[in-house]
Write a protein that holds these residues in place. Structure first.
Motif, mmCIF file in Angstrom:
data_model
loop_
_atom_site.group_PDB
_atom_site.id
_atom_site.type_symbol
_atom_site.label_atom_id
_atom_site.label_comp_id
_atom_site.label_asym_id
_atom_site.label_seq_id
_atom_site.Cartn_x
_atom_site.Cartn_y
_atom_site.Cartn_z
ATOM 1 N N CYS A 15 -7.136 -0.922 -0.058
ATOM 2 C CA CYS A 15 -7.149 -0.115 1.165
ATOM 3 C C CYS A 15 -8.531 0.436 1.492
ATOM 4 N N CYS A 34 -2.580 0.058 -4.450
ATOM 5 C CA CYS A 34 -3.065 -1.213 -3.915
ATOM 6 C C CYS A 34 -4.131 -1.860 -4.792
ATOM 7 N N GLY A 73 -7.172 5.406 -0.357
ATOM 8 C CA GLY A 73 -7.858 5.423 -1.650
ATOM 9 C C GLY A 73 -7.395 6.477 -2.626
ATOM 10 N N ALA A 74 -6.270 7.137 -2.373
ATOM 11 C CA ALA A 74 -5.867 8.271 -3.220
ATOM 12 C C ALA A 74 -4.757 7.976 -4.221
ATOM 13 N N CYS A 75 -4.043 6.862 -4.094
ATOM 14 C CA CYS A 75 -2.816 6.722 -4.901
ATOM 15 C C CYS A 75 -2.825 5.559 -5.889
ATOM 16 N N MET A 76 -3.733 4.629 -5.789
ATOM 17 C CA MET A 76 -3.850 3.473 -6.694
ATOM 18 C C MET A 76 -2.748 2.416 -6.480
ATOM 19 N N MET A 126 0.813 -1.214 0.000
ATOM 20 C CA MET A 126 0.000 0.000 0.000
ATOM 21 C C MET A 126 0.844 1.261 0.000
ATOM 22 N N GLY A 127 0.216 2.341 -0.440
ATOM 23 C CA GLY A 127 0.838 3.656 -0.380
ATOM 24 C C GLY A 127 0.103 4.508 0.631
ATOM 25 N N CYS A 128 -0.897 5.233 0.140
ATOM 26 C CA CYS A 128 -1.592 6.202 0.996
ATOM 27 C C CYS A 128 -2.477 5.549 2.063
ATOM 28 N N GLY A 129 -3.090 4.405 1.720
ATOM 29 C CA GLY A 129 -3.980 3.716 2.656
ATOM 30 C C GLY A 129 -5.393 4.255 2.701
HETATM 31 FE FE1 FES Z 1 -3.365 4.403 -2.026
HETATM 32 FE FE2 FES Z 1 -4.852 2.172 -1.788
HETATM 33 S S1 FES Z 1 -2.963 2.572 -0.891
HETATM 34 S S2 FES Z 1 -5.193 3.879 -3.073
#
Ligand code: FES
Length: 255
Positions: A242, A225, A220-223, A215-218
């Motif tokens: 996420c 995951c 829903g903002a970065c895609m 995951m990145g942002c966790g």
């Molecule tokens: Fe960024 Fe899911 S971790 S969209």
């Protein structure tokens, strides 16, 4: 977001650690949700690490996770001490739904997918649901949380090398008789295990899979995951682990 104080931090198996935070007062949570914990060495700007919620201990006002020490981020986390504070987002994501009509549930955890089963087993048994838990590990030295899970019902253990419990896989315990007695299953673990559980349960028991994804942002903002999913019209599309998950109805997960 909150800065949470570490209450307890200890090793529970080889490279596996138990970490308890002081819980915020108005905490809302579901079993299967995750915390997104920021770790930094003060030089690099490291990403957050998603770690499943293992237990909420109301008596001690504590929020517990269990994690594997592997990469740089979790090694930095492992160096934190009781009394230190950490920047924590969450609990985030969609957790395991509970169903009032259920009488017996099968919980399946593999490796670092075992921790969320503790809070789930607690909430299910509080509702009068009988719980049978199947856990799988590479070997005895990385087995975790068996005693905690045994408080809630029968625990069946499989290890790849046979050093604890049955030598084999969690699916080896999934007899026709056991599946016929269950109203629901809940599983979390590595992809090969989830794929095997999904195949065994399809058409027999309804349930949920919790996906482990980088995951990145966790939020829903970065895609970072995105995973393949079966959409309501039967086509294959994409969902964010996420935000749409990490828990999905088993038929929605496309391996
Ligand atoms: Fe960024 Fe899911 S971790 S969209």
């Amino acid at each position: 977001m909150a800065r949470l104080t570490i209450l307890e931090h200890r090793e529970i198996a080889d490279n596996m650690r138990w970490l308890a935070f002081e819980a915020p007062h108005d905490l809302q949570y579901e079993p299967g949700q995750f915390l997104h914990i920021r770790v930094t060495d003060g030089v690099d700007h490291l990403l957050r690490r998603p770690i499943s919620l293992c237990r909420v201990d109301g008596g001690r006002n504590a929020l517990v996770v269990a994690y594997r020490v592997g990469g740089k981020g979790t090694k930095l986390l492992a160096a934190k001490n009781v009394g230190d504070t950490l920047d924590v987002l969450g609990p985030l994501g969609k957790g395991f739904p509970l169903h009032d009509e259920d009488r017996h549930a099968i919980l399946v955890g593999g490796g670092i997918g075992v921790p969320p089963m503790v809070e789930l087993a607690d909430q299910l048994t509080q509702r009068g649901v009988q719980v049978t838990t199947i856990v799988g590990f590479q070997s005895k030295n990385v087995s975790i949380l068996i005693d905690e899970l045994t408080r809630y019902g029968e625990v069946l253990v499989a290890t790849n090398d046979g050093s604890l419990g049955l030598q084999g896989f969690v699916t080896d315990y999934m007899t026709d008789e056991l599946l016929a007695s269950a109203d629901r299953f809940y599983a979390c673990g590595p992809t090969p295990m989830l794929r095997a559980v999904q195949a065994r349960m399809t058409g027999r028991v309804e349930g949920y899979l919790s996906l482990e994804e980088r995951m990145g942002c966790g939020i829903g903002a970065c895609m970072a995951c995105v995973t393949s999913c079966v959409l309501p019209d039967g086509s294959v599309g994409f969902k964010k682990v996420c935000k749409d998950g990490p828990v999905f109805p088993a038929p929605e997960v496309y391996f």
